[in-house]
Design a protein around this motif. Structure first.
Motif, short mmCIF file in Angstrom:
data_model
loop_
_atom_site.label_atom_id
_atom_site.label_comp_id
_atom_site.label_asym_id
_atom_site.label_seq_id
_atom_site.Cartn_x
_atom_site.Cartn_y
_atom_site.Cartn_z
N GLU A 1 0.82 -1.22 0.00
CA GLU A 1 0.00 0.00 0.00
C GLU A 1 0.85 1.27 0.00
O GLU A 1 0.45 2.28 -0.58
N ASP A 2 2.03 1.18 0.60
CA ASP A 2 2.94 2.33 0.55
C ASP A 2 3.32 2.67 -0.89
O ASP A 2 3.42 3.84 -1.27
N ILE A 3 3.54 1.63 -1.66
CA ILE A 3 3.91 1.85 -3.07
C ILE A 3 2.75 2.52 -3.80
O ILE A 3 2.93 3.46 -4.58
N ILE A 4 1.53 2.07 -3.49
CA ILE A 4 0.35 2.66 -4.13
C ILE A 4 0.18 4.13 -3.73
O ILE A 4 -0.03 5.00 -4.57
N VAL A 5 0.30 4.37 -2.44
CA VAL A 5 0.05 5.72 -1.93
C VAL A 5 1.04 6.72 -2.51
O VAL A 5 0.71 7.87 -2.76
N HIS A 6 2.27 6.25 -2.76
CA HIS A 6 3.28 7.17 -3.29
C HIS A 6 3.42 7.09 -4.80
O HIS A 6 4.44 7.51 -5.36
N SER A 7 2.43 6.60 -5.48
CA SER A 7 2.55 6.45 -6.94
C SER A 7 2.45 7.79 -7.65
O SER A 7 2.17 8.82 -7.04
N ASN A 8 2.67 7.75 -8.95
CA ASN A 8 2.58 8.97 -9.77
C ASN A 8 1.15 9.33 -10.13
O ASN A 8 0.88 10.42 -10.61
N LEU A 9 0.24 8.39 -9.99
CA LEU A 9 -1.12 8.62 -10.50
C LEU A 9 -1.80 9.69 -9.65
O LEU A 9 -1.72 9.67 -8.43
N THR A 10 -2.45 10.61 -10.33
CA THR A 10 -3.01 11.74 -9.59
C THR A 10 -4.39 11.38 -9.05
O THR A 10 -5.04 10.44 -9.50
N ASP A 11 -4.79 12.16 -8.08
CA ASP A 11 -6.02 11.89 -7.37
C ASP A 11 -7.25 11.99 -8.28
O ASP A 11 -8.28 11.38 -8.04
N ASP A 12 -7.13 12.79 -9.34
CA ASP A 12 -8.30 12.94 -10.22
C ASP A 12 -8.36 11.84 -11.29
O ASP A 12 -9.21 11.89 -12.18
N ASN A 13 -7.48 10.89 -11.20
CA ASN A 13 -7.54 9.75 -12.12
C ASN A 13 -8.55 8.74 -11.57
O ASN A 13 -8.24 7.89 -10.75
N ILE A 14 -9.79 8.88 -12.03
CA ILE A 14 -10.90 8.13 -11.42
C ILE A 14 -10.73 6.62 -11.56
O ILE A 14 -11.14 5.85 -10.70
N PHE A 15 -10.05 6.21 -12.63
CA PHE A 15 -9.94 4.77 -12.86
C PHE A 15 -9.06 4.08 -11.82
O PHE A 15 -9.27 2.92 -11.50
N GLN A 16 -8.07 4.80 -11.30
CA GLN A 16 -7.27 4.14 -10.26
C GLN A 16 -8.09 3.97 -8.98
O GLN A 16 -7.85 3.05 -8.21
N HIS A 17 -9.09 4.81 -8.79
CA HIS A 17 -9.92 4.65 -7.59
C HIS A 17 -10.81 3.41 -7.70
O HIS A 17 -11.16 2.81 -6.69
N ILE A 18 -11.17 3.06 -8.92
CA ILE A 18 -11.92 1.81 -9.10
C ILE A 18 -11.05 0.65 -8.62
O ILE A 18 -11.49 -0.23 -7.89
N SER A 19 -9.78 0.69 -9.04
CA SER A 19 -8.87 -0.39 -8.64
C SER A 19 -8.66 -0.42 -7.14
O SER A 19 -8.72 -1.47 -6.51
N LEU A 20 -8.41 0.74 -6.57
CA LEU A 20 -8.07 0.76 -5.14
C LEU A 20 -9.28 0.48 -4.27
O LEU A 20 -9.20 -0.22 -3.26
N GLY A 21 -10.43 1.01 -4.67
CA GLY A 21 -11.62 0.86 -3.84
C GLY A 21 -12.26 -0.51 -3.97
O GLY A 21 -12.78 -1.06 -3.01
N LEU A 22 -12.21 -1.06 -5.17
CA LEU A 22 -13.05 -2.24 -5.43
C LEU A 22 -12.30 -3.50 -5.83
O LEU A 22 -12.90 -4.56 -5.98
N SER A 23 -10.98 -3.38 -6.03
CA SER A 23 -10.29 -4.55 -6.56
C SER A 23 -10.35 -5.74 -5.63
O SER A 23 -10.19 -5.63 -4.42
N GLN A 24 -10.59 -6.91 -6.25
CA GLN A 24 -10.63 -8.16 -5.48
C GLN A 24 -9.57 -9.13 -5.98
O GLN A 24 -9.53 -10.27 -5.55
N ALA A 25 -8.77 -8.67 -6.93
CA ALA A 25 -7.79 -9.60 -7.50
C ALA A 25 -6.51 -8.87 -7.83
O ALA A 25 -6.52 -7.67 -8.14
#
Ligand SMILES: Nc1ncnc2c1ncn2[C@@H]1O[C@H](COP(=O)(O)OP(=O)(O)OP(=O)(O)O)[C@@H](O)[C@H]1O
Ligand SMILES: [Mg+2]
Lengths: 251, 440
Positions: B128-152
């Motif tokens: 999760e540290d790697i995720i939190v410090h990634s380059n992807l910006t907060d307004d990139n809605i698609f990464q929130h799908i991955s972080l919020g809902l990913s099961q795999a």
């Protein structure tokens, strides 16, 4: 074998060939000389079917076929070959697989069996010795990064592999050192038979010491203004083209 | 710009309550879930989405039905790409024990692969540290799908100085009977100092299953590490694929990425690379091959935040039919990033009158002692080269085919896994066989 009558060709509305006549018979070697821009390469391109030229009048027949109606690949399969003045580089296309494909297209057309990889390799090894070409050039993309001389040898290698009936060599000698010149000429002489013919475009009488032509023609401003034997080439070497141009103007 | 209501967003938000066993901790999930609750998806008024319509994604509401039975040949064909690799297969987002290589067979010192859902304690924290410090910006809605809902997904970790000999071959297969299938796999990759690894990721959807895939990859390369990362998309024409990849490249580390977009209806691939130390290198390669109404969008962002780093990008597009390609590459050279070497090249080949490409290479340079070049071309096949081949007896169709393959081979020949190179070249050749026709 090749019969060109009153051929008139223009590029972008600009007339380049202005009524050219030429007869080539089996077993003959013809040399075409002439000043820069006189239309030598244009003639070679039109005969091999390059796009972008408009034939305004005249005809060209090869083995009795109406050459100007044939697609370029059909001309090649029927045994015509053009060694380009400026062979282009084709990145990403491997020299060996290109040549194998070309040879097998020609063989198919002749009703011969296609060569598999092994037979092809042994054939090409033999022909490479003929033009003394380095083997690693075969593994590279077609002409890519080849030196000027290597490109010209690659043209002759292709000619040796495809074994054409009529070969047109457009300034294959330009840019060759004296050894390469001898090798290229040696290649032509070995391929020469009573059944095939060569049209050799050159600026230098030097080449004609190695490949002895039956006829020498001077192309100037889109027309053949003088034809003779190899002695004509010596005369041109000594006197240039001016005297001929003056002569033809008088006529 | 906001597109507030859409089927897809509604469906996602329902999932928060109806599904369980999500990959990440509440701390990571909850900010992403509130973003999703806002339902803000980009529209074409957003500069970053100007060329790419999200309609095919946003209009759909995926369902759940049993996966259709998979053809074993289909799977073995996919495996062929890397027969020497350690294969991990996901079908509709679920790990397939049946088709994957036995995890116990993986005997590679220093390399560990864990399912994200099984991560606990310090390992979860590390990922999760790697995720939190990634380059992807907060307004990139698609990464929130991955972080919020990913099961795999997987956490791939290589300890320092370990050089893995086995390529990791991850295959995502999406398949469904009637409903649209949805997957959002996440990979987190950490290479510690001076470790080395190759990863091949393949996305496939057989038949005409409708598929939405929203993957995210978070990669961290520490000092002196080296990763070769290949992504190959050969999905069917009913697939929408929106992918985000963030890569941090440490001092003297090396990142090589190849992307081959050879299928799908819509693909948007966003790759953001930043250097987190001096002397690092990034090599980005890719080919997008479109036909019919396909839309293939490649986006790269390269952040030269440190001096003495080099980046070299080379992307090629081949577009036929009514297909559309987008290449959008931004290279940012920050003020103190002296001695940067940044090269970017994008070449496109249009095979039909209705195909189209938008190429937008961009350089923003704030340092003064740098070597940077970029260029984009859009063109047709070289008529001189065509004539050369024809003059040797090769007909026009074959000549076009040879030159088009050669155009792609300029990139594919750099694939560093032999079987994969053969596989990708073969896929490209098969597609080109179908689409290249003699043109008068
Ligand atoms: N595609 C073209 N567009 C315009 N002009 C052309 C084109 N091709 C040839 N020409 C012109 O036609 C004339 C003849 O050119 P060509 O290349 O046939 O000459 P050449 O006799 O082969 O000359 P060289 O000895 O320099 O090779 C030149 O004036 C040339 O500029
Ligand atoms: Mg010429």
């Amino acid at each position: 074998m090749l019969s060109i009558k009153n051929l008139q060709v223009s590029v972008d509305e600009k007339p380049i060939l202005k009524g050219l006549n030429l007869e080539v018979k089996a077993g003959e070697i013809h040399a075409i000389m002439g000043p820069n821009g006189s239309g030598k390469s244009t003639l070679a391109h039109v005969l091999s079917g390059r796009e972008g030229y408009r034939v305004d009048a005249g005809s060209a027949h090869y083995k009795g076929l109406d050459l100007l109606e044939m697609a370029p690949e059909i001309r090649a399969r029927e045994g015509m070959f053009l060694a380009f003045q400026y062979p282009i580089e084709i990145p990403g296309v491997n020299n060996t697989s290109f040549l194998k494909k070309a040879l097998n297209e020609v063989r198919k057309h002749r009703g011969e069996e296609e060569l598999d990889a092994i037979d092809f390799l042994s054939l090409i090894k033999k022909q490479m010795n003929l033009v003394e070409m380095k083997e690693d050039l075969l593994k590279r993309p077609v002409n890519q990064g080849f030196s000027g001389g290597e490109k010209k040898r690659n043209e002759i290698l292709q000619m040796a592999v495809l074994n054409p009936t009529l070969a047109i060599l457009d300034e294959t000698d330009s840019g060759l050192d004296i050894d390469a010149l001898r090798i290229v000429a040696g290649g032509v002489n070995k391929l020469r038979t009573p059944e095939n013919a060569f049209v050799i475009i050159t600026h230098y009488q030097r080449l004609l010491d190695y490949i002895v032509p039956d006829f020498v023609h001077v192309l100037s401003d889109g027309q053949i203004i003088k034809s003779g034997t190899k002695e004509l080439a010596y005369e041109l070497e000594e006197r240039g083209y001016d005297w001929l141009l003056e002569d033809s103007e008088k006529v | 710009m906001a597109q507030l209501t859409n089927n897809f967003s509604d469906w996602l938000n329902q999932r928060v309550d109806t599904e369980s066993s999500f990959a990440f901790s509440e701390a990571v999930r909850s900010p992403s879930l509130s973003k999703l609750a806002g339902g803000i998806f980009p529209t074409r008024k957003d500069e970053e989405w100007r060329y790419t319509p999200l309609g095919p994604v946003l209009d759909s509401s995926p369902g759940k039905d049993s996966a259709s039975e998979l053809d074993i040949d289909f799977i073995s064909n996919l495996k062929q790409a890397v027969p020497t690799g350690h294969t991990i297969i996901f079908i509709n987002g679920d790990y397939s024990e049946k088709y994957s290589d036995d995890p116990l067979s993986l005997d590679d010192t220093g390399l560990s692969i864990t399912h994200l859902t099984q991560l606990k304690g310090p390992a979860l924290k590390m990922a999760e540290d790697i995720i939190v410090h990634s380059n992807l910006t907060d307004d990139n809605i698609f990464q929130h799908i991955s972080l919020g809902l990913s099961q795999a997904g997987l956490f791939i970790h290589v300890e320092k100085n370990a050089a893995s000999k086995t390529p990791i071959h991850i295959i995502h297969i999406s398949t469904a009977h009637s409903a649209t299938s949805f997957t959002n796999p996440v990979n987190v990759v950490r290479l510690e100092n001076n470790s080395h690894l190759k990863i091949v990721e393949q996305y496939a959807s057989p038949g005409d299953s409708a598929v939405i895939t929203v993957p995210a990859n978070y990669i961290q390369l520490e000092d002196g590490a080296g990763l070769e990362y290949y992504r190959i998309g050969i999905e069917n024409a009913e697939t929408q694929h929106v992918c985000n990849t963030s890569v941090k490249v440490g001092a003297s580390a090396s990142f090589t990425s190849h992307q081959y977009l050879l299928g799908s209806n819509l693909t948007r691939s966003n790759l953001e690379v930043s250097f987190s130390g001096p002397g690092a290198e990034a090599v980005l390669r890719g080919v997008y091959l479109g036909d019919d109404n396909q839309h293939l969008d490649v986006r790269t962002y390269l952040d030269h935040a440190h001096p003495h780093c080099s980046s070299d990008q080379h992307f090629r597009g081949i577009l036929n039919g009514h297909s559309r390609g987008v290449f959008n590459g931004l290279v940012l050279v920050r003020e103190h990033a002296q001695k940067t070497d940044a090269q970017q090249s994008n070449k496109n080949l249009l095979l039909s009158r209705d195909a189209r490409v938008d190429a937008k290479p961009q350089l923003e340079i704030f340092a003064d002692d740098v070597k940077c070049a970029h260029g984009a071309t859009v063109g047709e096949l070289d008529s001189d080269a065509l004539f050369y081949l024809q003059s040797r007896g090769i007909d026009k169709k074959d000549a076009r085919l040879m030159l088009t393959r050669a155009f792609a081979a300029e990139v594919t020949q750099e694939i560093g896994i032999e079987s994969l190179q053969t596989y990708v070249k073969g896929k490209i050749a098969t597609s080109l066989d179908e689409i290249v026709s003699p043109r008068v």
